[in-house]
Design an enzyme around this catalytic site. Structure first.
Site, PDB file in Angstrom:
ATOM      1  CG  HIS A  30      -2.085  -0.918   1.089  1.00 25.73           C
ATOM      2  ND1 HIS A  30      -1.973  -2.288   1.148  1.00 25.73           N
ATOM      3  CD2 HIS A  30      -3.420  -0.669   0.912  1.00 25.73           C
ATOM      4  CE1 HIS A  30      -3.165  -2.840   1.009  1.00 25.73           C
ATOM      5  NE2 HIS A  30      -4.059  -1.884   0.853  1.00 25.73           N
ATOM      6  CG  HIS A  71       2.260  -3.227   6.417  1.00 25.01           C
ATOM      7  ND1 HIS A  71       3.009  -4.274   5.925  1.00 25.01           N
ATOM      8  CD2 HIS A  71       1.209  -3.083   5.571  1.00 25.01           C
ATOM      9  CE1 HIS A  71       2.441  -4.746   4.831  1.00 25.01           C
ATOM     10  NE2 HIS A  71       1.339  -4.045   4.591  1.00 25.01           N
ATOM     11  CG  ASP A 128       6.675  -4.275   7.184  1.00 24.72           C
ATOM     12  OD1 ASP A 128       7.842  -4.679   7.316  1.00 24.72           O
ATOM     13  OD2 ASP A 128       5.677  -4.920   7.535  1.00 24.72           O
TER      14      ASP A 128
END
Length: 446
Positions: free
Chosen positions: A332, A375, A379
């Site tokens: 994302h 996350h 990340d």
């Protein structure tokens, strides 16, 4: 709220396009017709160049430039400041060097304006007939000038018939070849990478560490900020808004084929790298709220079906897709950052509202990812760093013509070398209506 933001952003974007097209339409009227005395500069003899130097007040350099070094019109058009400073000329007076270069650049612009004045029409006519608009690039070309000054001393016309390099006149086409077949290949490449990513997600889900044995890893941000349940949906909403803005940019950009090809190439490459990282290392889930126990699929067909579900839903929770184990690194964040950089790179720098809105959506989207505890912080950081570096490196290489055709580029960056081999320099931000009747859109916007 998000619908209102989307509406305001889209309206500002459309008004920016309209303003840009109006500027194109008014530019020719305000410039006027330059003097025809500069139409044949390229064919000037050394005597004519000598006369021009005397008219400009550089009588003391006539013998050096015209008699000794035989400077004619073609060589005058590609003269650079480096030529004046370096052997064999080696001019010593700084003021004379600067004034002479100012006069030469003015002559180059006037010659280019005269050469292409016959092809200048209104902005709408240019768009409908495939002509060349005025360059509105991100600082790569000077506004109002009709030429690009390259570091090798060449002068290349934007409108596109001639260029002067090392004193030789050669044909030049200012129109960038869209190469639609390469764009189709890049789209196929991106789709294949998304399919591979979806299948790797299925494999990774089978190897998710048991939460009872491997609890969430310590994380400063996740341990300090309480989880917001709806935050991940807001992060995906930010991506949808950014994607909508970029689609408008691609729709209106005259070089949309090259932009879309670069988008597919870069996005596919980053996600291919992501496939490797999340497959080789499986991290424990970042939060106890995630129900991510290892799931074993019966056979290969069941895995393919699950991969198709992820691929068709774009891996988004808004479409009902929920994945586990793909924590190194955040997909994302990659999408948010890539969309933001393409919007800001391929819109004029004075579109401050669009650029600010794009960055706000990018940063808020990243915050929402972390606030949802979907996350780890590392990340997101790695995803942002890799995406930004790859984008900047790619465009730096693409804007460096000397590197595009080098052996090193073909070996280390084969995709880049293949897709960019015929793109000569920076892509100018030129816009044109993709419709036959632009007045229809003007009526819609009021």
């Amino acid at each position: 709220m998000w619908l209102e933001i989307t509406r305001l952003g889209s309206r500002a974007l459309w008004r920016g396009f309209l303003t840009q097209l109006d500027n194109l339409n008014n530019h020719t009227d305000k410039q006027g017709m330059p003097s025809s005395r500069y139409a044949g500069v390229e064919s000037w003899s050394t005597k004519q160049v000598a006369g021009w130097l005397r008219d400009q007040g550089f009588r003391e350099y006539v013998d050096l430039l015209c008699s000794k070094h035989r400077l004619d019109g073609a060589s005058l058009l590609c003269l650079t400041e480096t030529d004046l400073r370096s052997p064999p000329l080696e001019l010593k007076v700084l003021g004379d060097i600067k004034r002479l270069m100012l006069a030469v650049r003015r002559l180059q612009r006037q010659h280019t304006a005269v050469t292409h004045s016959g092809s200048e029409v209104s902005a709408f006519s240019l768009i409908n007939t495939g002509g060349t608009d005025r360059v509105v690039s991100n600082g790569f070309a000077e506004q109002g000038s009709g030429d690009h000054q390259h570091c090798n001393g060449s002068v290349t016309t934007v409108g596109g018939e001639h260029s002067y390099s090392n004193g030789k006149r050669k044909q030049y086409c200012g129109r960038l070849d869209p190469e639609y077949w390469k764009t189709a290949l890049s789209a196929l490449y991106a789709m294949l990478v998304c399919g591979v990513t979806s299948f790797v997600m299925v494999l990774v889900h089978e190897r998710v560490p048991d939460m009872r044995t491997y609890p969430p890893l310590p994380d400063i941000f996740l341990d300090s900020v309480p989880r917001i349940p709806w935050a991940f949906a807001m992060a995906e909403a930010c991506a949808v808004v950014l994607g909508s803005i970029l689609m408008l940019v691609l729709l209106m950009h005259k070089h949309r084929s090259i932009l879309f090809r670069r988008l597919c190439n870069l996005t596919g490459t980053v996600f291919l790298l992501r496939c490797v990282t999340m497959f080789v290392t499986s991290l424990s889930v970042p939060g106890h709220h995630l129900q991510c126990s290892g799931k074993i699929y019966g056979d290969a067909w069941a895995k393919v079906q699950r991969a198709l579900e992820i691929w068709s839903g774009f891996g988004m929770s808004l479409t009902g897709v929920h994945t586990c184990g793909d924590y190194m690194f955040s997909g994302h964040t990659v999408v948010l950052t890539m969309l933001n950089f393409f919007v800001t790179e391929y819109t004029p720098r004075n579109w401050n509202f669009i650029h600010t809105m794009s960055w706000v959506l990018n940063l808020f989207g990243i915050f929402f990812i972390l606030a949802a505890h979907e996350h780890y912080s590392i990340d997101v950081f790695i995803a942002f760093y890799i995406t930004t570096r790859l984008f900047l490196y790619y465009h730096t290489l693409a804007n460096t013509q000397a590197y595009q055709h080098s052996r090193r580029a073909r070996i280390w960056f084969p995709l880049f070398s293949f897709f960019e081999c015929n793109v000569t320099g920076p892509v100018p931000n030129e816009y044109g209506w993709p419709f036959s009747k632009p007045a229809f859109m003007r009526m819609l916007l009021g």
